[in-house]
Design a protein around this motif. Structure first.
Motif, PDB file in Angstrom:
ATOM      1  N   ASN A   8       0.861  -1.089  -0.184  1.00 39.25           N
ATOM      2  CA  ASN A   8      -0.046   0.062  -0.106  1.00 39.25           C
ATOM      3  C   ASN A   8       0.792   1.414  -0.114  1.00 39.25           C
ATOM      4  OD1 ASN A   8       0.302   0.949   2.883  1.00 39.25           O
ATOM      5  ND2 ASN A   8      -0.479  -0.813   3.347  1.00 39.25           N
ATOM      6  N   GLU A  43       3.904  -5.095   6.779  1.00 38.00           N
ATOM      7  CA  GLU A  43       2.761  -5.397   7.306  1.00 38.00           C
ATOM      8  C   GLU A  43       2.208  -6.533   6.452  1.00 38.00           C
ATOM      9  OE1 GLU A  43      -0.495  -1.683   7.572  1.00 38.00           O
ATOM     10  OE2 GLU A  43       1.184  -0.825   6.241  1.00 38.00           O
ATOM     11  N   ASP A  55      -4.184  -7.544   6.566  1.00 41.85           N
ATOM     12  CA  ASP A  55      -4.493  -6.786   7.299  1.00 41.85           C
ATOM     13  C   ASP A  55      -5.033  -5.460   7.036  1.00 41.85           C
ATOM     14  OD1 ASP A  55      -3.806  -8.184   9.356  1.00 41.85           O
ATOM     15  OD2 ASP A  55      -1.787  -7.677   9.854  1.00 41.85           O
ATOM     16  N   TRP A  56      -4.802  -4.975   5.802  1.00 39.56           N
ATOM     17  CA  TRP A  56      -5.238  -3.744   5.040  1.00 39.56           C
ATOM     18  C   TRP A  56      -5.858  -3.873   3.863  1.00 39.56           C
ATOM     19  CZ3 TRP A  56      -3.432  -2.653   0.169  1.00 39.56           C
ATOM     20  CH2 TRP A  56      -2.446  -3.401  -0.128  1.00 39.56           C
TER      21      TRP A  56
END
Length: 297
Positions: free
Chosen positions: A196, A276, A280-281
């Motif tokens: 991201n 990450e 999770d995102w």
């Protein structure tokens, strides 16, 4: 305070890099761009104009100060790399180039940094219009790593996602499902990796302040099959996706790879960076984009 120069810093993860460095509060930040995109970073950020394709313009920016770190988000050709190597010789202590997963060539699983060696790649010069995107980046890396007089690290990243993604590639899939349009996807079982825009910026900031040199892969932990991605979009939108192996060009998925396309990030992790986890995102971003697209209708 470190003097940081960012070549390109007004959109997507370049803008997020500026925001991150402001938040850290450890840098005097200058961004060099064409000046065509207005972004108000406040008095904390100095802005200067630069034509990335004009060697004289790059040299003038380099000579305007002495730099601890230069971040280059807008180098797409060996000629641009050559101009930077010449301009910043003796002017910077460290140079961080934004590169790409595309330097590895045709998709497959688990690319490691040594799968493309820019230190031995034959040099060839030209402008960005002379090469396909991946080849331009390969040659840019080769010029930096073979000719630069200063330490260079290159962040190799997969497709970058975010609400601020101007390419709107994830948006494409969600919008097509919402509108009942078909999506062309040759191999829904293929796995793909992402990062991201916030983490791309955070990783750049980290890479500028460690001793790593050479190419460094950066991606979220884990990957997702295209089929699973579409199932998630179906869950979020409450609508069924129409997946076809072939459609007209405008409906073909921009993620429509024939084979899985992922990279190994062990080099960065062994140096102390923790990425990450994708899941999770990623679901939250799908929901956020779906809501935003609904409001546009």
């Amino acid at each position: 305070m470190k003097k940081v120069l960012i070549l390109g810093g007004t959109r997507f993860f370049g803008k997020r890099l500026v925001d991150h460095l402001i938040w850290e509060g450890k840098s005097e930040i200058t961004i060099a761009t064409r000046g065509q995109t207005e972004v108000d970073f406040g008095a904390e950020v100095k802005r200067i104009r630069m034509d990335r394709e004009n060697p004289q313009s790059v040299a003038e920016v380099a000579q305007s100060d002495e730099w601890d770190i230069v971040y280059d988000n807008i180098c797409y050709s060996p000629n641009e790399a050559k101009a930077a190597c010449e301009a910043f010789s003796g002017r910077t202590k460290r140079y961080v180039l934004t590169s790409t997963l595309s330097v590895y060539g045709e998709p497959r699983e688990g690319f490691v940094e040594t799968d493309f060696d820019p230190y031995t790649y034959p040099l060839q010069y030209g402008n960005k219009e002379d090469f396909a995107y991946g080849e331009g980046k390969r040659l840019a890396e080769a010029v930096f790593f073979q000719t630069a007089s200063f330490p260079v690290a290159a962040m190799r990243i997969p497709i970058v996602l975010g609400m601020d993604d101007y390419t709107r590639r994830l948006h494409f899939h969600i919008k097509h499902v919402q509108q009942g349009k078909p999506i062309g996807m040759p191999n829904p079982a293929a796995e793909i990796g992402f990062i991201n825009s916030t983490e791309a910026a955070r990783f750049l900031a980290w890479l500028g302040n460690v001793s790593l040199t050479g190419p460094v892969n950066a991606a979220s932990k884990g990957a997702i099959t295209l089929a699973s991605m579409m199932q998630l979009i179906e869950t979020v939108t409450g609508m069924q996706a129409q997946i076809l192996k072939q459609t007209v060009d405008e409906d073909m998925s921009p993620f429509g790879v024939q084979q899985s396309w992922t990279m190994d990030t062990a080099k960065a992790e062994q140096a102390g960076y923790t990425f990450e986890t994708l899941m999770d995102w990623f679901p939250g971003l799908v929901r956020e984009i779906a809501l935003a697209l609904q409001s546009e209708r």
